[in-house]
Structure formats: C-alpha cells, structure tokens
Design a protein around this motif. Structure first.
Motif, short mmCIF file in Angstrom:
data_model
loop_
_atom_site.label_atom_id
_atom_site.label_comp_id
_atom_site.label_asym_id
_atom_site.label_seq_id
_atom_site.Cartn_x
_atom_site.Cartn_y
_atom_site.Cartn_z
N TRP A 183 1.14 -1.47 -0.20
CA TRP A 183 0.08 -0.06 -0.14
C TRP A 183 0.80 1.10 -0.12
N ASP A 184 2.25 0.99 0.03
CA ASP A 184 2.96 2.36 -0.17
C ASP A 184 2.77 3.25 1.22
N LEU A 185 3.15 2.51 2.14
CA LEU A 185 2.74 3.33 3.07
C LEU A 185 4.43 3.78 3.70
N SER A 186 4.67 4.76 4.32
CA SER A 186 5.82 5.41 5.08
C SER A 186 5.43 6.06 6.57
N ALA A 187 6.81 7.10 6.86
CA ALA A 187 6.83 7.65 8.15
C ALA A 187 5.82 8.69 8.09
N LYS A 188 5.19 9.17 6.22
CA LYS A 188 5.01 10.51 6.48
C LYS A 188 3.33 10.37 7.02
N ASP A 189 2.95 8.95 6.27
CA ASP A 189 1.41 9.07 6.90
C ASP A 189 0.69 8.51 7.74
N VAL A 190 -0.15 9.50 7.99
CA VAL A 190 -0.62 9.66 8.96
C VAL A 190 -2.39 9.18 9.17
N THR A 191 -2.52 8.41 10.26
CA THR A 191 -4.15 8.22 10.14
C THR A 191 -4.71 8.34 11.07
N LEU A 192 -6.18 8.69 10.95
CA LEU A 192 -7.32 8.47 12.06
C LEU A 192 -8.06 6.96 12.17
N ILE A 193 -7.91 6.56 13.58
CA ILE A 193 -8.27 5.37 13.69
C ILE A 193 -9.54 5.70 14.25
N THR A 194 -11.07 5.23 14.04
CA THR A 194 -12.35 5.27 14.58
C THR A 194 -13.27 4.31 14.63
N THR A 195 -12.82 3.21 13.97
CA THR A 195 -13.09 1.50 14.31
C THR A 195 -12.78 1.21 15.58
N PRO A 196 -12.81 0.45 15.41
CA PRO A 196 -13.02 0.19 17.38
C PRO A 196 -11.78 -1.01 17.03
N MET A 197 -10.92 -0.32 17.69
CA MET A 197 -9.94 -1.54 17.47
C MET A 197 -10.00 -2.67 18.44
N PHE A 198 -10.92 -3.48 18.63
CA PHE A 198 -11.40 -4.70 19.16
C PHE A 198 -11.38 -5.56 17.98
N GLY A 229 6.63 4.10 11.24
CA GLY A 229 6.69 5.38 12.20
C GLY A 229 6.16 6.42 11.82
N GLY A 230 5.01 6.33 11.41
CA GLY A 230 4.04 7.29 10.99
C GLY A 230 3.20 7.42 12.65
N THR A 231 2.47 8.40 11.95
CA THR A 231 1.27 8.93 12.93
C THR A 231 0.07 8.83 13.10
N VAL A 232 -0.65 7.75 13.60
CA VAL A 232 -1.53 7.23 14.10
C VAL A 232 -2.41 8.14 15.45
N VAL A 233 -3.57 8.79 15.21
CA VAL A 233 -4.34 9.62 16.05
C VAL A 233 -5.48 8.28 15.87
N LEU A 234 -6.11 8.37 17.18
CA LEU A 234 -7.25 7.24 18.11
C LEU A 234 -8.08 8.39 18.35
#
Length: 499
Positions: free
Chosen positions: A186-201, A217-222
């Motif tokens: 999916w061509d992910l890198s340390a520059k990517d940032v995602t938002l996680i709203t789907t339940p982590m279970f 090495g990217g950023t995860v917004v919970l």
C-alpha cells in the motif's frame, strides 16, 4: 527477548522523537520513545502481577492509548493480548472471558458495570485517563523471554455460526507480516498519518492501519467514537493522509455539509472495508476528485490481502484488486477445481500473515486451515485482468454496519418464543447499513412488531436485533421442505428498493 520480535524497540532506535500517537479527544500526543516507555512500565507491572509467557491479558475500552500500552507490553513479555468487543451482550462477553481466562483485564469506567456482571476472575486495572499507568505500583524486572515467531501475540474474537465467538490466534509472525505486507503493497511511509475510529477490538482497527503505520514510523490518531462531522474535522485538523472506514460510516460522512465543503488537501486515499461498499459512495468521492478504494480481509488473514490503485478502483467499481505482495490466493469451485476468469468460487488464501489456530477449537481450525490454505467461506470471481470481486458469502452471513451477523442465532431465539411458529432471518440490501437484519415469522398467537423487537433486545446484541419484521401466514419452503431464504431475499429486496 529477541530484538527482532520487539520491533517497537527497533523503531524507537530509528526515530525516537517522531510523533507516534495522538489522542483526538485530549490532543495529548506521544513520541515513539514515550510510547515505548509506557509499554515498558505496563510490561513491568504485568510481570509484577505474575503474568508470564502465554498468559492472556485483555482490555475492554473505547479506542485509547491503553490498547497500545497493553499490546506492546504483551509483545515484550510473550503474553497474549485480547481486545474485547464492548458491543457484546453479557452472555457473549461472559463466554469470551471464560474461554480466554485472562489473568489481567484493563477496563474503561464506561464498561465497569458490564465487567462486574460477568464475575470475571482477573486482576482489574481501571483505564480512566491517559495517565492511568502512573497510579500502578510495580517492580522493575529484567525479563528475558525466549520467543518464537509463531508464538501467539494477540487473540481477536470473531462471531461464530452458533453464536459462540471464536478466538482467532495471531502470532508475532502473523501481525508482523500483515504489517510488512501492508506497508510494501500500500506504499505506506513515516510521512503517513491515519485516524482510527473503527473499534480497535476489530482486526480492522488494529491491523489495517494502526500497527502497519507504527511499524513504518508514521502517526496514528485515536478517536474513541465515530461522529461523521467530527471525523471529517479530525482528518483535516491532523492532516491525515490515509484512513479506513466501514461503508456505514461512509454513508453518514458523505451526507454531511462538512464533507461536501471539504477538500482534504493531505489525503492520499480513503479505504473502505468490513463489507461490500455501495457504489454511491464511490461516486461521491469521484465527484470530488478524491481517491477512494475498497479492501478485503478477515480476522483470520491479516486482514489485508488485496491492493487496488485508486485510479483503477473507479474503472473496476466493487473490486478489491489484486493479491498483495506477500500472500497467495486461489479461487476454488465446489468440485475442487480452480475457477477460470469470471467464474465464481470460494476464496482461499495463504501467507505468513495468516492466523495460527482458533483458541481451544481444533476441529474448527482444521475446517478452515487445510493444507496451509485458509478457506474464507467467501465467494468471489476474478476478471480477465486479474481483479477480484467479492460476490457473496457461502453461509448467508449478514454484514450490517461492518458487524457480522449470523442468522441462526437470531432464528433460534425467535423460535424460542412460544408465540412464534417459524422464523427466518436474512440480510436485505440497505444504503446506510450495507444490509439490514430482517426477520420473517409465522405465528401461533398474535404478537406485534414492537413486542418482537423488545423480545430480541432481551438477549441479542443491538446490531443483531432485526430492524424489520415481516409477519407471514406461512414461510415459503423449498422442495425438500427447508425455508426458502433465497426466495424471501429476492422478493423482499424489491420491496426494500421501493421504500
């Protein structure tokens, strides 16, 4: 402890001060170094409390940094991380806790009452804030655990046909290879940032973007909950580049004024997963000139298995694309032969990202893993260009709002009511939910739709309660006397479209 298992430590060595996690409610954020220090404290606490390799540690909470504290602590000491589905009814939650027997359980205050009702025998940690770990007393331990890559790291419970959830055991290898496969394909890198709203279970919350991006090495917004307006706002505020939502969420997002006005300058691609995506959603993104595509997976495999370029997705609407770099697929017909182009067959998969086994369920494991291949029970076809399309499910499973619903469980409960003669449950197409759970019943004595709903609410998790009831004189039968669900589906799907 082998450093190659604890990849978070390796990531900290490479980018200690990069931003790893942001809390979308409090705006707290943590670097990789800080994330590792938290996990280390939790690992020491676990060991102080007698948790050893192979013990289970569970969490029952909305999306929160605590998931990552627990997960990476388990990775360090060889424990098995279990994220619990807080949507489960008390019976199901009690069953899961009895099946997995966690030694320790992290609980958000929201779910304290729920846990009390299960009489679970486990050490409880209350996860009331981001600083919950500061109140824990522990001793520092120098832990050396001999770990093999096929040792279990996480166990995610998935719905069972009989209504009993199954613990899907994912090893260190499964999780690492799913993450590597996702990053490369999916061509992910340390520059990517995602938002996680789907339940982590859900495997989607944990394994689609959270763990792959932390490995990269990217950023995860919970975010602990999903509101369409807030989701759009957060994607822009945190300059997210990639995101996964389920179709029900997209259905709500595209109707907001916020979405219609937004340009999403930082977004590379929106991904849909969890259920087949309505074509209207593709169109809404296409009209705005925003990249959108679908993925496919299951808890037992990854959940990432395919890749499609967004520019292809618009020409191949409904396709999940081609297999990713490090997994193989076959499409097998009922007679065991491999399907030709455009022939429908069952999708079977294999790769290092696959699960190891179902917890305490050797027979079910042997049914699903045969000769190293995972039999998904999903029916697919592949076109002449090699693009795969999901056609349906072998076993009438209903997916409503990204949740798997098995009709049998609901039918058994309905038929347990003395006023009901027969019941059949099917999924009817619905723009918002993907499918809605619909019940057809014939009666022995009068009962209203309202009473039926109330009756279902007593026992069933909310998303399993039929949204619609049809009361019929008699349910149609096939020539062998079985209830003809296909006929019900065909006839009443047309009704749905007229609504």
């Amino acid at each position: 402890m082998h450093a190659n298992m604890d990849w978070l430590q390796s990531r900290v060595n490479i980018s200690p001060d990069a931003q790893a996690v942001i809390d979308a409610v409090t705006d707290d954020s943590w670097t990789y170094k800080e994330l590792y220090e938290r996990a280390n404290i939790i690992a020491n606490y676990f060991v102080t409390k007698g948790v050893i390799k192979g013990d289970r540690v569970a969490i029952l909470a909305p999306n929160h940094i605590g998931y990552l504290d627990f997960f990476f602590a388990c990775m360090q000491i060889g424990a098995i991380f279990i994220p619990l589905n807080w949507r489960l009814g008390n019976n199901e939650l009690t069953y899961v806790l009895q099946d997995s027997k966690p030694k320790l359980l992290g609980v958000s205050p929201d779910f304290k009452e729920k846990v009390n009702q299960t009489n679970v025998d486990a050490e409880i940690i209350e996860i009331a804030s981001n600083d919950y770990y500061k109140h824990l007393t522990y001793e520092r331990h120098d832990v050396f655990v001999e770990l093999k890559e096929e040792d279990p790291l996480a166990m995610i419970y998935t719905g069972g046909t009989t209504g009993k959830p199954k613990g899907v055991v994912l090893s260190h290898r499964s999780i690492l290879w799913n993450a590597l496969n996702t990053i490369v394909s999916w061509d992910l890198s340390a520059k990517d940032v995602t938002l996680i709203t789907t339940p982590m279970f859900h495997t989607g919350g944990l394994n689609v973007y959270t763990l792959p991006l932390l490995l990269a090495g990217g950023t995860v917004v919970l975010s602990p909950d999903f509101y369409p307006e807030k989701a759009v706002h957060d994607l822009i505020k945190y300059r997210c580049t990639v995101v996964l939502f389920v179709p029900t969420m997209y259905h709500m997002i595209i109707q907001t004024k916020e979405f219609q006005e937004a340009t999403f300058p930082d977004m590379r691609v929106f991904v849909s997963g969890g259920a087949p995506c309505p074509h209207r959603i593709y169109e809404a993104f296409h009209e705005k000139g925003i990249a959108f595509k679908e993925g496919y997976g299951l808890t037992e495999a990854g959940p990432n298995n395919f890749y499609i370029a967004p520019e292809e997705a618009i020409h191949k609407i409904g396709s999940v694309g081609k297999p990713m770099m490090f997994n193989d697929i076959k499409i097998v017909k009922d007679d065991g032969t491999v399907a030709k182009a455009n022939e429908v067959g069952e999708l079977v998969l294999r790769g290092y990202h696959a699960f190891e086994y179902y917890w305490n369920k050797p027979e079910e494991t042997a049914e699903v893993i045969r000769d190293g291949w995972i039999h998904t029970g999903d029916l697919v076809k592949q076109d002449h260009d090699g693009y795969v399309f999901i056609v349906g499910r072998k076993k009438d499973m209903i997916i409503s709002g990204g949740e798997n619903v098995y009709p049998l469980e609901i039918e058994h409960w309905l038929e347990a009511n003395e006023r009901i003669n027969e019941a059949a449950v099917v999924g009817l197409p619905d723009e918002k939910w993907g499918e809605i759970v619909t019940a057809f019943v014939s009666l022995k004595a009068d009962v209203t739709e309202e009473e039926l709903k109330e009756y279902c609410n007593q026992k069933l998790t909310r998303y399993k309660v039929p949204k619609k009831f049809y009361i019929l004189e008699e349910l149609p039968k096939t020539h062998v006397g079985k209830i003809n669900k296909a006929l019900l589906k065909e006839k009443y799907s047309l009704d749905q479209e007229k609504v």
